[in-house]
Design a protein around this motif. Structure first.
Motif, PDB file in Angstrom:
ATOM      1  N   ASP A 126       0.843  -1.197   0.000  1.00 36.90           N
ATOM      2  CA  ASP A 126       0.000   0.000   0.000  1.00 36.90           C
ATOM      3  C   ASP A 126       0.880   1.249   0.000  1.00 36.90           C
ATOM      4  O   ASP A 126       1.585   1.515   0.973  1.00 36.90           O
ATOM      5  N   TYR A 127       0.843   1.963  -1.087  1.00 35.44           N
ATOM      6  CA  TYR A 127       1.739   3.125  -1.233  1.00 35.44           C
ATOM      7  C   TYR A 127       1.022   4.450  -0.996  1.00 35.44           C
ATOM      8  O   TYR A 127       1.463   5.488  -1.473  1.00 35.44           O
ATOM      9  N   SER A 128      -0.086   4.413  -0.242  1.00 37.78           N
ATOM     10  CA  SER A 128      -0.857   5.636  -0.055  1.00 37.78           C
ATOM     11  C   SER A 128      -0.249   6.572   0.996  1.00 37.78           C
ATOM     12  O   SER A 128      -0.658   7.719   1.107  1.00 37.78           O
ATOM     13  N   GLN A 129       0.736   6.081   1.753  1.00 37.58           N
ATOM     14  CA  GLN A 129       1.294   6.935   2.819  1.00 37.58           C
ATOM     15  C   GLN A 129       2.769   7.244   2.624  1.00 37.58           C
ATOM     16  O   GLN A 129       3.527   7.356   3.597  1.00 37.58           O
ATOM     17  N   GLU A 130       3.188   7.368   1.360  1.00 37.40           N
ATOM     18  CA  GLU A 130       4.595   7.662   1.099  1.00 37.40           C
ATOM     19  C   GLU A 130       4.932   9.096   1.503  1.00 37.40           C
ATOM     20  O   GLU A 130       4.098   9.995   1.352  1.00 37.40           O
ATOM     21  N   PRO A 131       6.132   9.324   2.038  1.00 36.75           N
ATOM     22  CA  PRO A 131       6.522  10.705   2.344  1.00 36.75           C
ATOM     23  C   PRO A 131       6.713  11.525   1.068  1.00 36.75           C
ATOM     24  O   PRO A 131       6.867  10.950  -0.014  1.00 36.75           O
ATOM     25  N   THR A 132       6.711  12.849   1.186  1.00 38.45           N
ATOM     26  CA  THR A 132       7.005  13.676   0.015  1.00 38.45           C
ATOM     27  C   THR A 132       8.518  13.842  -0.099  1.00 38.45           C
ATOM     28  O   THR A 132       9.223  13.860   0.910  1.00 38.45           O
ATOM     29  N   ARG A 133       9.003  13.942  -1.324  1.00 42.66           N
ATOM     30  CA  ARG A 133      10.451  14.045  -1.551  1.00 42.66           C
ATOM     31  C   ARG A 133      10.744  15.144  -2.563  1.00 42.66           C
ATOM     32  O   ARG A 133       9.943  15.386  -3.454  1.00 42.66           O
ATOM     33  N   PRO A 134      11.945  15.772  -2.422  1.00 43.23           N
ATOM     34  CA  PRO A 134      12.332  16.807  -3.400  1.00 43.23           C
ATOM     35  C   PRO A 134      12.763  16.161  -4.703  1.00 43.23           C
ATOM     36  O   PRO A 134      13.948  15.939  -4.946  1.00 43.23           O
ATOM     37  N   LEU A 135      11.815  15.888  -5.585  1.00 39.27           N
ATOM     38  CA  LEU A 135      12.096  15.060  -6.758  1.00 39.27           C
ATOM     39  C   LEU A 135      13.106  15.660  -7.722  1.00 39.27           C
ATOM     40  O   LEU A 135      13.786  14.927  -8.435  1.00 39.27           O
ATOM     41  N   THR A 136      13.234  16.992  -7.747  1.00 39.89           N
ATOM     42  CA  THR A 136      14.130  17.592  -8.745  1.00 39.89           C
ATOM     43  C   THR A 136      15.587  17.212  -8.510  1.00 39.89           C
ATOM     44  O   THR A 136      16.398  17.280  -9.429  1.00 39.89           O
TER      45      THR A 136
ATOM     46  N   ARG B  12      14.286   5.952 -10.245  1.00 33.89           N
ATOM     47  CA  ARG B  12      14.367   4.677 -10.977  1.00 33.89           C
ATOM     48  C   ARG B  12      13.074   3.885 -10.848  1.00 33.89           C
ATOM     49  O   ARG B  12      12.768   3.053 -11.705  1.00 33.89           O
ATOM     50  N   ASN B  13      12.348   4.091  -9.732  1.00 36.44           N
ATOM     51  CA  ASN B  13      11.071   3.427  -9.459  1.00 36.44           C
ATOM     52  C   ASN B  13      10.288   4.320  -8.525  1.00 36.44           C
ATOM     53  O   ASN B  13      10.875   4.886  -7.604  1.00 36.44           O
ATOM     54  N   HIS B  14       8.969   4.390  -8.726  1.00 34.81           N
ATOM     55  CA  HIS B  14       8.151   5.111  -7.746  1.00 34.81           C
ATOM     56  C   HIS B  14       7.614   4.187  -6.664  1.00 34.81           C
ATOM     57  O   HIS B  14       7.479   4.580  -5.517  1.00 34.81           O
TER      58      HIS B  14
ATOM     59  N   GLY C 142       9.857  -1.850  -0.555  1.00 36.29           N
ATOM     60  CA  GLY C 142       8.415  -1.859  -0.355  1.00 36.29           C
ATOM     61  C   GLY C 142       7.968  -0.480   0.084  1.00 36.29           C
ATOM     62  O   GLY C 142       8.760   0.472   0.063  1.00 36.29           O
ATOM     63  N   PRO C 143       6.689  -0.370   0.495  1.00 37.01           N
ATOM     64  CA  PRO C 143       6.193   0.912   0.986  1.00 37.01           C
ATOM     65  C   PRO C 143       6.940   1.336   2.247  1.00 37.01           C
ATOM     66  O   PRO C 143       7.439   0.482   2.979  1.00 37.01           O
ATOM     67  N   ILE C 144       7.010   2.643   2.481  1.00 40.04           N
ATOM     68  CA  ILE C 144       7.682   3.149   3.689  1.00 40.04           C
ATOM     69  C   ILE C 144       6.728   2.958   4.874  1.00 40.04           C
ATOM     70  O   ILE C 144       5.629   3.504   4.874  1.00 40.04           O
ATOM     71  N   PRO C 145       7.144   2.161   5.871  1.00 38.51           N
ATOM     72  CA  PRO C 145       6.228   1.956   7.003  1.00 38.51           C
ATOM     73  C   PRO C 145       6.073   3.238   7.824  1.00 38.51           C
ATOM     74  O   PRO C 145       6.956   4.096   7.816  1.00 38.51           O
ATOM     75  N   ASN C 146       4.930   3.328   8.489  1.00 37.90           N
ATOM     76  CA  ASN C 146       4.650   4.482   9.340  1.00 37.90           C
ATOM     77  C   ASN C 146       4.695   3.969  10.777  1.00 37.90           C
ATOM     78  O   ASN C 146       3.709   3.472  11.289  1.00 37.90           O
ATOM     79  N   ILE C 147       5.840   4.069  11.395  1.00 38.92           N
ATOM     80  CA  ILE C 147       6.030   3.442  12.708  1.00 38.92           C
ATOM     81  C   ILE C 147       5.918   4.499  13.805  1.00 38.92           C
ATOM     82  O   ILE C 147       6.524   5.557  13.712  1.00 38.92           O
ATOM     83  N   HIS C 148       5.147   4.182  14.817  1.00 34.96           N
ATOM     84  CA  HIS C 148       4.946   5.114  15.929  1.00 34.96           C
ATOM     85  C   HIS C 148       6.177   5.092  16.836  1.00 34.96           C
ATOM     86  O   HIS C 148       6.498   4.069  17.438  1.00 34.96           O
TER      87      HIS C 148
ATOM     88  N   ALA D 225      13.348  -6.122   9.742  1.00 31.42           N
ATOM     89  CA  ALA D 225      12.642  -4.846   9.705  1.00 31.42           C
ATOM     90  C   ALA D 225      11.150  -5.027   9.956  1.00 31.42           C
ATOM     91  O   ALA D 225      10.595  -6.108   9.760  1.00 31.42           O
ATOM     92  N   ASP D 226      10.532  -3.945  10.353  1.00 32.11           N
ATOM     93  CA  ASP D 226       9.092  -3.888  10.572  1.00 32.11           C
ATOM     94  C   ASP D 226       8.452  -3.289   9.317  1.00 32.11           C
ATOM     95  O   ASP D 226       7.908  -2.187   9.339  1.00 32.11           O
ATOM     96  N   ASP D 227       8.628  -3.999   8.177  1.00 33.22           N
ATOM     97  CA  ASP D 227       8.048  -3.483   6.934  1.00 33.22           C
ATOM     98  C   ASP D 227       7.519  -4.643   6.098  1.00 33.22           C
ATOM     99  O   ASP D 227       7.587  -5.795   6.528  1.00 33.22           O
ATOM    100  N   HIS D 228       6.958  -4.348   4.952  1.00 30.41           N
ATOM    101  CA  HIS D 228       6.417  -5.393   4.087  1.00 30.41           C
ATOM    102  C   HIS D 228       7.074  -5.293   2.719  1.00 30.41           C
ATOM    103  O   HIS D 228       7.111  -4.220   2.121  1.00 30.41           O
ATOM    104  N   VAL D 229       7.585  -6.413   2.245  1.00 27.81           N
ATOM    105  CA  VAL D 229       8.210  -6.461   0.927  1.00 27.81           C
ATOM    106  C   VAL D 229       7.680  -7.700   0.218  1.00 27.81           C
ATOM    107  O   VAL D 229       7.233  -8.637   0.880  1.00 27.81           O
ATOM    108  N   HIS D 230       7.716  -7.708  -1.104  1.00 31.32           N
ATOM    109  CA  HIS D 230       7.096  -8.854  -1.775  1.00 31.32           C
ATOM    110  C   HIS D 230       8.029 -10.058  -1.874  1.00 31.32           C
ATOM    111  O   HIS D 230       7.585 -11.187  -2.025  1.00 31.32           O
TER     112      HIS D 230
END
Ligand code: MTE
Ligand code: MO
Length: 390
Positions: free
Chosen positions: A1-11, A16-18, A48-54, A164-169
């Motif tokens: 689920d990539y709905s919570q990705e941080p914003t990045r200075p893309l310029t 290589r991949n979103h 994988g998606p960037i986890p949102n860890i408390h 890690a506390d994340d999800h990868v395929h």
């Protein structure tokens, strides 16, 4: 689920991949940012998606296994835990300046030889930062009730599995391991880091906690760290046993299965050297001298003692004018990259600029790329052609 990705200075980046987000900075920005790479220019490599860890709720699990295990769901391990608050208050913190380089840096050079498997990275998959955290050896000696003598024995054969506390395929989560001897070496400078360049870790770079394994390929510096397990075997994570290996040149997608187990997992980096400016096919305005700039690094804390530049494709060489590399003040180890520079009077369109480095052990780089199916550890002489000076 990539709905919570941080914003990045893309310029600043070549993306290589979103999904997952994989990006390397433009080389001129990288070298001009200086020795310490700000987060906005630091390469980002995710599976994988960037986890949102408390931060306040995050617990790290620590244990010892006396039989070989796969690291996931170990019931027979007595886990100890510590929170981020524990980590920051119970043990002294240290600052370690260390570069991270992806083993896939410069994979594009191998992809030109023959098809490779992996993200086609250019030469910008490296960056350098000051990391703040607690020495892994301090935590292990303190929290695990392993008698000193026994720990001393285990150092010869054990590994530290890092999960890690994340999800990868590819696997249930990102994971890796390092030899216990590296983790316990007080001069090995392995830390659990919660700050990067003086600021709390960003989500992209592993918040709230990541491992920093200086001198090793980036893949071992596990982000979003959740589990640390001392075990008699290497991690069985996909990223330890089915990835990040230099398979022999006769191995390809058809026959890789049997080759994985007989090929060692990568740890220490090899010698690397890249020209960051000028770039291929660029035009330099003005007739004055041109400053050629780049980076160089080696693994295992070995320093870069010489960088050589050629303007004729590698027939003749000269040393560069300046190499800046600082060893760690406590361990004396060279974990951080060297930035180097040479002023050349002028560059002609027919010149081929080539750079290569030597480390303190006399290791240097091959003239031509050495192809391997996973496209890792490409450290062939770095070449820049077709620079016009008007
Ligand atoms: N840790 C987790 N949890 N997930 C990942 O995908 N990628 C690894 C390593 N640690 C990864 C990880 C790889 S291959 C590299 S090169 C570095 O993190 C990249 O670190 P960075 O994104 O902070 O530059
Ligand atoms: Mo990597």
């Amino acid at each position: 689920d990539y709905s919570q990705e941080p914003t990045r200075p893309l310029t600043n980046f070549i993306v290589r991949n979103h999904k997952p987000f994989n990006a390397e900075p433009h080389l001129d920005l990288l070298v001009n940012a200086g020795t310490i790479t700000p987060a906005d220019f630091f390469f980002k490599r995710n599976h994988g998606p960037i986890p949102n860890i408390h931060f306040d709720q995050h617990l790290v699990y620590l244990g010892v296994a006396d039989t070989p295990c796969n690291g996931h769901g170990q019931d027979n391990v007595q886990w100890k835990t510590f929170s981020m608050h524990d980590l920051m208050t119970r043990w002294p913190s240290v600052d370690i300046a260390a570069s991270l380089q992806c083993a896939g840096n410069r994979r594009d050079g191998l992809a030109k030889v023959k098809t490779v498997k992996g993200v086609i990275w250019g030469p910008g998959t490296i960056s350098n930062a000051v990391w703040t955290g607690v020495r892994l050896c301090t935590i292990l000696s303190d929290l695990l009730n392993v008698p000193k003598d026994l720990l001393h024995d285990m150092v010869r054969t054990y590994h530290v599995s890092l999960e890690a506390d994340d999800h990868v395929h590819e696997d249930c989560c990102y994971g890796s391991s390092i030899p216990l001897r590296k983790a316990m070496d007080p001069l090995g400078d392995v830390i659990l880091a919660y700050k990067m360049n003086g600021e709390m870790l960003s989500r992209d770079h592993g918040a709230p906690l990541r491992v920093i394994v200086p001198g090793y390929i980036g893949a071992r510096s596990v982000k979003y760290l959740q589990k640390i397990l001392l075990q008699p075997n290497e991690s069985r994570s996909f990223f330890q046993v089915r990835d990040y290996k230099i398979l022999p040149p006769w191995v390809n997608s058809d026959n890789a299965d049997s080759a994985w187990d007989s090929t060692p997992s990568l740890g220490e980096m090899n010698v690397q050297c890249v020209i960051c400016t000028p770039s291929e096919h660029c035009t330099i305005k003005g007739a004055g001298p041109v400053s050629v700039k780049g980076y160089a690094i080696s693994g295992g804390g070995r320093g870069i003692y010489r960088v050589e530049l050629s303007l004729d494709g590698g027939k003749t060489w000269e040393p560069v004018d300046k190499i800046e590399q600082t060893p760690d003040p406590k361990s004396g180890m060279y974990w951080a990259w060297a930035l180097w520079e040479k002023k050349v009077p002028r560059i002609r369109a027919s010149d081929e600029i080539v750079a290569r480095a030597y480390d303190s052990a006399g290791n240097t780089q091959p003239e031509m790329p050495i192809w391997n199916y996973r496209g890792v550890m490409n450290n062939a002489w770095f070449r820049v052609k077709d620079v016009a000076q008007l």
